[in-house]
Write a protein that holds these residues in place. Structure first.
Motif, PDB file in Angstrom:
ATOM      1  N   ARG A 149      76.496  54.403 -35.499  1.00  0.00           N
ATOM      2  CA  ARG A 149      76.392  55.708 -34.836  1.00  0.00           C
ATOM      3  C   ARG A 149      77.265  56.757 -35.512  1.00  0.00           C
ATOM      4  O   ARG A 149      77.538  57.813 -34.935  1.00  0.00           O
ATOM      5  N   GLY A 150      77.701  56.475 -36.725  1.00  0.00           N
ATOM      6  CA  GLY A 150      78.472  57.448 -37.495  1.00  0.00           C
ATOM      7  C   GLY A 150      79.858  57.707 -36.948  1.00  0.00           C
ATOM      8  O   GLY A 150      80.404  58.800 -37.134  1.00  0.00           O
ATOM      9  N   ILE A 151      80.440  56.715 -36.287  1.00  0.00           N
ATOM     10  CA  ILE A 151      81.730  56.896 -35.615  1.00  0.00           C
ATOM     11  C   ILE A 151      82.783  56.024 -36.290  1.00  0.00           C
ATOM     12  O   ILE A 151      82.593  54.812 -36.454  1.00  0.00           O
ATOM     13  N   GLU A 152      83.896  56.630 -36.655  1.00  0.00           N
ATOM     14  CA  GLU A 152      85.035  55.889 -37.189  1.00  0.00           C
ATOM     15  C   GLU A 152      85.887  55.386 -36.030  1.00  0.00           C
ATOM     16  O   GLU A 152      86.213  56.140 -35.112  1.00  0.00           O
ATOM     17  N   VAL A 153      86.248  54.110 -36.064  1.00  0.00           N
ATOM     18  CA  VAL A 153      87.153  53.542 -35.078  1.00  0.00           C
ATOM     19  C   VAL A 153      88.571  53.605 -35.633  1.00  0.00           C
ATOM     20  O   VAL A 153      88.842  53.082 -36.721  1.00  0.00           O
ATOM     21  N   ILE A 154      89.455  54.255 -34.875  1.00  0.00           N
ATOM     22  CA  ILE A 154      90.855  54.414 -35.275  1.00  0.00           C
ATOM     23  C   ILE A 154      91.706  53.584 -34.317  1.00  0.00           C
ATOM     24  O   ILE A 154      91.934  53.981 -33.171  1.00  0.00           O
ATOM     25  N   PRO A 155      92.158  52.408 -34.742  1.00  0.00           N
ATOM     26  CA  PRO A 155      92.969  51.588 -33.844  1.00  0.00           C
ATOM     27  C   PRO A 155      94.384  52.145 -33.721  1.00  0.00           C
ATOM     28  O   PRO A 155      94.982  52.573 -34.724  1.00  0.00           O
ATOM     29  N   GLU A 156      94.892  52.159 -32.498  1.00  0.00           N
ATOM     30  CA  GLU A 156      96.289  52.544 -32.274  1.00  0.00           C
ATOM     31  C   GLU A 156      97.055  51.346 -31.743  1.00  0.00           C
ATOM     32  O   GLU A 156      96.702  50.765 -30.709  1.00  0.00           O
ATOM     33  N   ILE A 157      98.107  50.975 -32.449  1.00  0.00           N
ATOM     34  CA  ILE A 157      99.072  49.985 -31.990  1.00  0.00           C
ATOM     35  C   ILE A 157     100.353  50.757 -31.749  1.00  0.00           C
ATOM     36  O   ILE A 157     101.076  51.097 -32.684  1.00  0.00           O
ATOM     37  N   ASP A 158     100.638  51.091 -30.507  1.00  0.00           N
ATOM     38  CA  ASP A 158     101.705  52.036 -30.169  1.00  0.00           C
ATOM     39  C   ASP A 158     103.078  51.409 -30.422  1.00  0.00           C
ATOM     40  O   ASP A 158     103.356  50.293 -29.986  1.00  0.00           O
ATOM     41  N   MET A 159     103.933  52.169 -31.114  1.00  0.00           N
ATOM     42  CA  MET A 159     105.282  51.724 -31.427  1.00  0.00           C
ATOM     43  C   MET A 159     106.128  52.915 -31.852  1.00  0.00           C
ATOM     44  O   MET A 159     105.572  53.961 -32.181  1.00  0.00           O
ATOM     45  N   PRO A 160     107.446  52.861 -31.860  1.00  0.00           N
ATOM     46  CA  PRO A 160     108.264  51.754 -31.374  1.00  0.00           C
ATOM     47  C   PRO A 160     108.384  51.702 -29.846  1.00  0.00           C
ATOM     48  O   PRO A 160     108.777  50.686 -29.297  1.00  0.00           O
ATOM     49  N   ALA A 161     108.069  52.820 -29.144  1.00  0.00           N
ATOM     50  CA  ALA A 161     108.073  52.802 -27.685  1.00  0.00           C
ATOM     51  C   ALA A 161     106.710  52.330 -27.183  1.00  0.00           C
ATOM     52  O   ALA A 161     105.793  52.065 -27.963  1.00  0.00           O
ATOM     53  N   HIS A 162     106.575  52.218 -25.869  1.00  0.00           N
ATOM     54  CA  HIS A 162     105.321  51.744 -25.259  1.00  0.00           C
ATOM     55  C   HIS A 162     104.875  50.417 -25.861  1.00  0.00           C
ATOM     56  O   HIS A 162     103.674  50.173 -26.044  1.00  0.00           O
ATOM     57  N   SER A 163     105.832  49.561 -26.161  1.00  0.00           N
ATOM     58  CA  SER A 163     105.525  48.312 -26.864  1.00  0.00           C
ATOM     59  C   SER A 163     105.926  47.073 -26.079  1.00  0.00           C
ATOM     60  O   SER A 163     106.062  45.992 -26.647  1.00  0.00           O
ATOM     61  N   ARG A 164     106.111  47.206 -24.793  1.00  0.00           N
ATOM     62  CA  ARG A 164     106.636  46.092 -24.011  1.00  0.00           C
ATOM     63  C   ARG A 164     105.735  44.859 -24.071  1.00  0.00           C
ATOM     64  O   ARG A 164     106.230  43.725 -24.134  1.00  0.00           O
ATOM     65  N   ALA A 165     104.426  45.052 -24.047  1.00  0.00           N
ATOM     66  CA  ALA A 165     103.530  43.895 -24.105  1.00  0.00           C
ATOM     67  C   ALA A 165     103.760  43.102 -25.386  1.00  0.00           C
ATOM     68  O   ALA A 165     103.784  41.866 -25.369  1.00  0.00           O
ATOM     69  N   ALA A 166     103.933  43.803 -26.500  1.00  0.00           N
ATOM     70  CA  ALA A 166     104.177  43.119 -27.772  1.00  0.00           C
ATOM     71  C   ALA A 166     105.545  42.444 -27.785  1.00  0.00           C
ATOM     72  O   ALA A 166     105.681  41.297 -28.225  1.00  0.00           O
ATOM     73  N   VAL A 167     106.569  43.157 -27.297  1.00  0.00           N
ATOM     74  CA  VAL A 167     107.926  42.611 -27.305  1.00  0.00           C
ATOM     75  C   VAL A 167     107.997  41.347 -26.461  1.00  0.00           C
ATOM     76  O   VAL A 167     108.532  40.305 -26.880  1.00  0.00           O
TER      77      VAL A 167
END
Length: 888
Positions: A441-459
């Motif tokens: 559909r001509g759409i670029e997917v831009i993944p966001e891995i939020d850091m260094p804040a908003h990272s509690r799930a990863a930590v």
């Protein structure tokens, strides 16, 4: 300031003695009894605590602002004498004081709190109601602030959700917000959305004849010339494709079939590519020409995306009904912005793959080309990463595990179980499917891995990994991707009330190892899907301790003011300030100050991104604020989502950022955040820190390139005018993005309600610059008193757009299965005659005079006479759904 007097309906009322729980009852039986029988009700007493004599400042409320709420617990079962139980409940406001000494409230993490008995607890008699008044920080203006699914734990019992709060509709456990409590402050100048106020607002939008709308394409092309004829698509189309990949043609034909257009028909449609045909100004990706004649339609694309958009414009002319007549015309078109985006947050609450695919369908239909996928946040990690199973097994799940070694603790009304949208993730195959669907559909997917804040799930997930490998004796493996300094004792409170575990430590080599691993795996998925990763979104926002903000003053300060909260600031730290690893970095001169660490980390991550051949690095602008300019980063392009509110200076600061060389993506929360409420009505959904309301009309009227202009056509959060001007002149803005944050959005239906239909207005502004949008000029100031904007032209264009939505586009959303928000109608009764209108003419209106037992269709040409209570509602285009019901 007048003294506030508590008015309790009946603090403790014993209604009956009944039977009692046996002393021999197990912990689980006590929990089950409370869960089944304990009714909960919230009543907002006042949102204006400081004005009513509450000690907001002394209780350390930010900006000395607090409210008073009565929580009433009613025991509808046998008496309970046990003191060994806790109710875990969600409050998006910090609770500062409890005014019933039989109970105490403790903050756990994020919005999770506990309510438990003190030694003074006298038990719950059968039928007894107990009122627990508590003071919270700030205000609660919308009903969705009161999150569902409180749950109870007794001793060592399994948690059980309170049945009285296991509802998505807060009215099940909440008294309506009444009086002037819908106001943030007593001087709030917003207009409450009522039947009458909606009626007044809609008066300038009348029904336009269908014939006058012929030839209208959404979003508006550069040039449309009607040639006086018409053609029928009733016999379907036959497509001669010389421009599109099979996957793109398949995506387009699926939409045609959804609209009822047979793609094995007779009317010829030819798709070709001819970039040399386009003028220099229109030699941009997505440009096209569309020529509809009686004999055939020809679509010429500058590139494949242009040919695809030309086909979408042909479909835009069509309706979903049996009427398949479209006008003959010639269209020349090219996009306004290179970046026309939608951001969806699936970290706070998960949204299904099907909902994402439906959104991509609509993005393509309205020529939006960037899907910003906010995949991680404090509350959830939503993408499977090979080799790091804890990210999704722990970070993608919520449950009641106080150790957080098997899951994250519940947040945002998810309750103790994992069977709702608080939990969930996309497998690798899911993500590959989404990438392939977007590419078609001509759409670029831009993944966001939020850091260094908003990272509690990863930590937290990487701490669980560290524990697992350490116990297995693999210390090197355990430390390879660890994200927190175990010796960091920093006292930090984040915007969502998490502690230091919300932050990835930027001073640890293992943090960069983690970044490298994640980017490598995500890039490999993109490569496998045939959509090479070209933009990495770093996040970067809100890496701060909110307790060090301007809304607090030191408790020992000599010159205190009444409008700041008293706090012992000596006990507060900047993020990482007590991390030995970061102290070492500061001492060695790697970075000058702790506040600069997030930008320093962004620069380091950009080097990883560039080393992997990814040309573009993207972030929320505040994450880069301590970097010199765009040249501080290693990638070819550095892009920022600009999210300053205009009335707090954003009308100036955007141009300062552009002058530093950043590609600016206008993402203002007060205009294009789709998690904000549609209107000033406590029953609407959404957060409201940036604005009390953003409806489709406001989004349509947004001027994204001349930001100061918006001060002439809109108001601030409190309904007041403001002034705005920019002084810097930077490069032109790169794009526009509409955002959907998901704190209050727990289901797919809620997701689509918040996004649609207003995202269509964002698509209009991203593709088309209107004549009423003035060019930006440094130093030109706008306000409610200036008269530089052609507001008549703006109103006329909105009226046309609103009619297109009501008469054509909403029906297409119905056909696509989109659960969009049906606008609430306006209504008034004068001399016993009912008059109704709606913001999107073409939708049917109904009224009831018997409390909803029967509904009658409203006809403007034959206004009915009514007596007594009248209820009104609007009907979706397909007649299957309704707006909220409003009483006059």
């Amino acid at each position: 300031m007048k003294t506030f007097k508590l008015s309790l309906m009946a603090s403790v009322v014993a209604l009956a003695t009944g039977c009692t729980t046996s002393p021999s009852m197990t912990d689980q039986q006590i929990a089950d009894t409370l869960a089944e029988n304990l009714g909960v009700n919230y009543q907002l007493v006042t949102n204006h605590g400081a004005n009513e004599g509450l000690q907001c400042r002394e209780l350390a409320a930010e900006w000395a602002s607090c409210d008073l709420i009565n929580m009433t617990l009613t025991n509808n079962g046998p008496a309970v004498s046990s003191k060994d139980w806790k109710i875990y409940f969600h409050s998006i406001r910090m609770i500062l004081d409890v005014q019933n000494d039989q109970f105490k409230v403790t903050h756990i993490t994020g919005d999770l709190h506990t309510l438990e008995p003190t030694d003074k607890f006298e038990g719950f008699d059968a039928g007894e109601s107990v009122v627990i008044p508590y003071i919270g920080e700030y205000w609660t203006l919308f009903e969705n602030d009161y999150m569902p699914r409180a749950y109870v734990v007794a001793g060592t019992s399994e948690p059980k959700t309170l049945e009285s709060m296991d509802f998505e509709d807060p009215s099940a456990y909440l008294d309506p917000i009444s009086g002037n409590n819908w106001k943030r402050t007593p001087t709030d100048n917003n207009i409450l959305a009522t039947a009458q106020s909606r009626f007044e607002k809609n008066r300038d939008v009348n029904l336009i004849a269908k014939e006058e709308l012929a030839g209208t394409i959404v979003p508006t092309p550069l040039s449309t010339k009607l040639t006086g004829g018409s053609v029928s698509l009733a016999n379907g189309v036959s497509i001669d494709n010389k421009a599109l990949l099979p996957s793109m043609l398949d995506a387009a034909t699926k939409r045609m079939e959804m609209l009822g257009i047979d793609t094995d028909g007779t009317y010829p449609v030819t798709l070709i590519l001819d970039p040399a045909r386009f003028s220099k100004a229109n030699q941009v990706s997505g440009a096209y020409e569309l020529d509809v004649t009686n004999g055939k339609t020809t679509i010429v694309g500058y590139d494949a995306e242009g040919a695809f958009y030309g086909l979408q414009s042909l479909m835009s002319l069509a309706s979903t009904g049996s009427e398949k007549q479209i006008p003959t015309l010639k269209v020349t078109d090219a996009p306004r912005f290179d970046y026309r985006g939608v951001m969806v947050d699936v970290g706070r609450n998960f949204h299904s793959k099907d909902a994402i695919l439906r959104t991509l369908d609509q993005m393509a239909a309205y020529k939006m080309n960037k899907f910003h996928f906010h995949l991680t946040d404090d509350e959830g990690w939503r993408l499977q990463i090979p080799g790091l199973p804890e990210l999704t097994e722990v970070g993608g799940k919520r449950c009641h595990d106080l150790s957080e070694t098997s899951c994250l603790l519940p947040q945002l009304g998810s309750g103790p179980n994992s069977d709702n949208f608080g939990s969930g993730f996309y497998t690798k195959q899911d993500y590959l499917d989404i990438l392939a669907y977007a590419k078609a559909r001509g759409i670029e997917v831009i993944p966001e891995i939020d850091m260094p804040a908003h990272s509690r799930a990863a930590v937290v997930a990487m701490e669980a990994r560290h524990k697992r490998l350490s116990e297995a004796g693999d210390l090197a493996g355990a430390n390879q991707y660890r994200l927190m300094d175990p010796n960091d004792t920093s006292n930090v409170t984040t915007v969502q009330f998490y502690d230091k575990r919300s932050f990835i430590n930027p001073c640890m080599d293992s943090s960069l190892n983690f970044v490298n691993k994640v980017i490598t795996e995500v890039a490999a998925m993109h490569q496998q899907a045939g959509m090479p990763l070209s933009t990495w979104h770093f996040g970067g926002d809100e890496a701060k301790n909110i307790k060090l903000g301007a809304g607090f003053q030191d408790i020992n300060a000599a010159d205190k003011v009444d409008w700041k909260g008293d706090l012992d600031l000596s006990q507060q730290d900047k993020p990482f300030a007590k991390s030995p690893m970061c102290q070492k970095a500061i001492a060695s001169g790697v970075v000058s100050d702790y506040a600069h660490l997030p930008s320093y980390f962004a620069e380091k991550v950009s080097k990883v991104v560039a080393a992997k051949g990814i040309p573009s690095f993207q972030a929320w602008q505040d994450g880069l604020k301590y970097s010199k300019d765009a040249s501080s980063f290693a990638t070819d392009n550095v892009r920022v989502n600009f999210w300053d509110t205009l009335y707090w200076g954003g009308g100036a600061s955007a141009y300062d950022w552009a002058a530093k060389g950043y590609d600016m993506i206008i993402s203002n929360p007060d205009y294009v955040y789709m998690d904000m409420p549609y209107e000033v009505d406590p029953e609407e959904r959404g957060y409201y820190w940036a604005t009390r309301a953003t409806d489709t009309r406001k989004m349509f009227a947004f001027a994204p390139e001349n930001l100061p202009q918006n001060a002439e056509t809109s108001v601030d959060r409190d309904g007041n005018g403001f002034t705005s001007k920019g002084t810097a002149k930077g490069k032109d803005f790169y794009g526009l993005s509409a955002q959907l944050w998901s704190e209050t959005v727990r289901t797919d239906d809620q997701f689509e309600y918040m996004v649609f239909p207003r995202v269509l207005a964002a698509a209009e502004r991203a593709w088309h610059k209107a004549d009423w949008e003035r060019d930006y000029q440094p130093g030109v100031e706008y306000s409610q008193s200036t008269q530089m904007v052609d507001k008549t032209a703006l109103q006329q264009e909105w009226a046309r757009f609103a009619n297109i939505l009501g008469q054509r586009e909403l029906a297409k959303l119905d056909a696509a299965g989109i659960q969009y928000r049906v606008p609430v109608p306006g209504a008034t009764v004068k001399n016993g005659v009912l008059a109704m209108n709606i913001s999107m003419p073409g939708l049917a209106l109904e009224y009831s005079t018997d409390s909803g037992e029967t509904w009658k269709r409203y006809q403007a040409e034959n206004q009915p006479k009514v007596k007594g209570k009248v209820q009104v509602r609007a009907v979706s285009a397909d007649g299957k759904r309704y707006s909220r019901v409003i009483a006059l």
